[in-house]
Write an enzyme that holds these catalytic residues in place. Structure first.
Site, short mmCIF file in Angstrom:
data_model
loop_
_atom_site.label_atom_id
_atom_site.label_comp_id
_atom_site.label_asym_id
_atom_site.label_seq_id
_atom_site.Cartn_x
_atom_site.Cartn_y
_atom_site.Cartn_z
N GLU A 127 62.23 33.95 12.80
CA GLU A 127 62.77 32.95 13.71
C GLU A 127 61.66 32.11 14.31
OE1 GLU A 127 66.71 35.50 14.88
OE2 GLU A 127 65.79 34.23 16.37
N CYS A 173 57.77 27.57 19.34
CA CYS A 173 57.58 28.99 19.63
C CYS A 173 57.50 29.68 18.27
CB CYS A 173 58.77 29.48 20.44
SG CYS A 173 58.71 31.23 20.79
N CYS A 226 58.92 43.49 15.17
CA CYS A 226 57.85 43.81 16.12
C CYS A 226 57.82 45.32 16.34
CB CYS A 226 58.09 43.11 17.46
SG CYS A 226 56.75 43.37 18.65
N CYS A 265 59.49 46.89 23.31
CA CYS A 265 59.70 46.67 24.74
C CYS A 265 61.21 46.73 25.01
CB CYS A 265 59.14 45.31 25.18
SG CYS A 265 57.37 45.19 24.85
N CYS A 317 63.58 43.50 25.08
CA CYS A 317 63.38 42.45 24.07
C CYS A 317 64.16 42.75 22.80
CB CYS A 317 61.88 42.34 23.75
SG CYS A 317 61.53 41.12 22.47
N CYS A 372 63.37 33.25 25.20
CA CYS A 372 62.41 34.37 25.14
C CYS A 372 63.14 35.69 25.05
CB CYS A 372 61.58 34.45 26.42
SG CYS A 372 60.40 33.15 26.56
N1 SAH Z 1 54.53 40.28 21.82
C1 SAH Z 1 54.13 39.18 22.61
C2 SAH Z 1 54.82 37.86 22.29
C3 SAH Z 1 56.31 37.87 22.09
S1 SAH Z 1 57.39 37.89 23.47
C4 SAH Z 1 54.25 39.52 24.08
O1 SAH Z 1 54.83 40.55 24.40
O2 SAH Z 1 53.77 38.78 24.91
C5 SAH Z 1 57.12 36.43 24.38
C6 SAH Z 1 57.52 36.59 25.85
O3 SAH Z 1 58.94 36.75 26.03
C7 SAH Z 1 56.89 37.84 26.44
O4 SAH Z 1 56.36 37.60 27.71
C8 SAH Z 1 58.08 38.76 26.50
O5 SAH Z 1 57.87 39.81 27.32
C9 SAH Z 1 59.18 37.82 26.92
N2 SAH Z 1 60.51 38.42 26.75
C10 SAH Z 1 60.88 39.37 25.89
N3 SAH Z 1 62.18 39.70 26.05
C11 SAH Z 1 62.66 38.90 27.03
C12 SAH Z 1 63.96 38.74 27.63
N4 SAH Z 1 65.02 39.45 27.25
N5 SAH Z 1 64.08 37.82 28.63
C13 SAH Z 1 63.01 37.06 28.99
N6 SAH Z 1 61.78 37.17 28.46
C14 SAH Z 1 61.60 38.08 27.49
#
Ligand code: SAH
Length: 367
Positions: free
Chosen positions: A103, A125, A132, A136, A139, A351
């Site tokens: 994506e 983006c 991944c 987390c 996410c 995000c």
């Molecule tokens: N792995 C990297 C980049 C990908 S995520 C990282 O963790 O930074 C990009 C951003 O989106 C990160 O700050 C992540 O924590 C945030 N993010 C992930 N899930 C999200 C959600 N459900 N709502 C808002 N931001 C989110």
């Protein structure tokens, strides 16, 4: 970077894709094919400025040579699906040469000058991995697991694809799509070089976002890049961070912050800390104060990201009053802070909403 050493067109078909290579590498390559050096410049222009998808469309090349090179891979993906959101954001599902789907999101910003709805910025983006491995909890991407790293050309291609689709030059790039860029540092840095020098996007307009991998932020600093480093902090103490980010167990908050301090010292660039706001969990004024205490005297900036909902978990996004209280508490402690506006929510393009499940449905079996 290039491993291209052949002068045989047949062998040329099996070498690494041309996209991602520098002018010097492309010039070497055309010379190995028995062509004059200036063809390298032409190839460079057609790849990066004109967006050629195959060598056969490069009309300035001799016809016979073009026919011989028909099989050489440029390294472009195809658009498998295009999902526009009402705010102008477009999510692309791109199909790679092995059938995997990733994506990418194009995010336009509009201003009222010089005319209403003038496109002032186009941010892409980009993804750095298929899936991944970080898992987390909030996410969507992590829920589907990890498939593989992206190659350099697969990262560069995402930017060219958005540029072509919007018919507008890309101004900013954020590595905030699928994947953890610092687990794919070599290819990500090669892509940054190419996007900067070949596509022409300023390093300062490129942001690398990482959840933090021990030792990697320091290593990145040694490259002395001008890119912006964004670190996904999301919590004001170790206990809370471990609850949200499994990998935090092996990376104490203090160690992460120390590495970020070193980054600032080595590069002279401030670090952005991303902090997702989850209602009732990490969005209380006490958390803001705890965060401010960690960042006192630190050349940094906090970017608050109100949670974007995903199916698998039932975290809640705080309301705007609560978000404002968090902002005010940080400001009261002299911390530079901004709130990220969610873009593309209706297309699941915001995000954290880029998911592997949408992908696996689309991936042809056997790949
Ligand atoms: N792995 C990297 C980049 C990908 S995520 C990282 O963790 O930074 C990009 C951003 O989106 C990160 O700050 C992540 O924590 C945030 N993010 C992930 N899930 C999200 C959600 N459900 N709502 C808002 N931001 C989110």
């Amino acid at each position: 970077m290039s491993s291209i050493t052949t002068s045989s067109p047949n062998l040329a078909a099996s070498v690494s894709p041309l996209l991602g290579q520098s002018l010097a590498e492309l010039t070497d390559w055309v010379q190995q094919q028995g062509q004059p050096a200036y063809r390298g410049k032409q190839l460079h222009e057609w790849l990066y400025q004109k967006g050629a998808r195959s060598l056969s469309e490069i009309s300035v090349f001799p016809k016979q040579w073009r026919a011989e090179l028909a099989e050489v891979q440029i390294g472009r993906s195809t658009i498998h699906h295009r999902a526009p959101a009402p705010d102008g954001t477009v999510k692309f599902l791109l199909q790679l040469s092995d059938g995997q789907i990733i994506e990418t999101v194009g995010i336009p910003s509009y201003s009222s000058h010089p005319a209403p709805h003038t496109l002032s910025r186009l941010t892409v983006c980009v993804s750095s991995q298929v899936g991944c491995p970080m898992a987390c909890d909030f996410c969507a991407t992590g829920k589907g697991g990890f498939l593989r790293n992206l190659a350099t050309h697969e990262i560069v291609d995402q930017v060219l694809t958005v540029q072509e689709d919007f018919q507008q030059r890309v101004s900013n790039i954020v590595f905030m799509g699928m994947g953890e860029p610092l687990l794919n540092t070599d290819n990500v840095l090669a892509a940054v070089r190419c996007l900067n020098q070949d596509v022409g996007i300023g390093q300062r307009l490129i942001t690398l976002s990482t959840v933090g991998i021990p030792g990697h932020i320091r290593r990145l600093a040694e490259h002395q890049l001008q890119v912006t480093l964004a670190v996904s902090l999301h919590a004001s103490n170790q206990k809370l961070r471990e609850q949200l980010i499994p990998s935090a167990r092996r990376y104490p908050l203090e160690t992460l912050l120390n590495e970020c301090r070193e980054y600032v010292q080595i590069t002279g660039r401030r670090v952005t800390f991303e902090y997702i706001l989850l209602a009732g969990l990490n969005d209380c004024p006490e958390h803001a104060i705890e965060l401010a205490n960690h960042l006192r005297g630190f050349q940094s900036h906090v970017n608050l990201i109100p949670y974007n909902p995903i199916q698998e978990v039932d975290y809640k996004r705080p309301d705007s009053r609560r978000i404002q209280s968090f902002v005010d508490a940080l400001k009261a402690h002299h911390i530079a802070v901004s709130v990220r506006r969610s873009r593309g929510l209706q297309a699941d393009a915001a995000c954290g909403q880029l998911r592997a499940s949408a992908i696996s449905q689309d991936v042809p079996s056997g790949v």
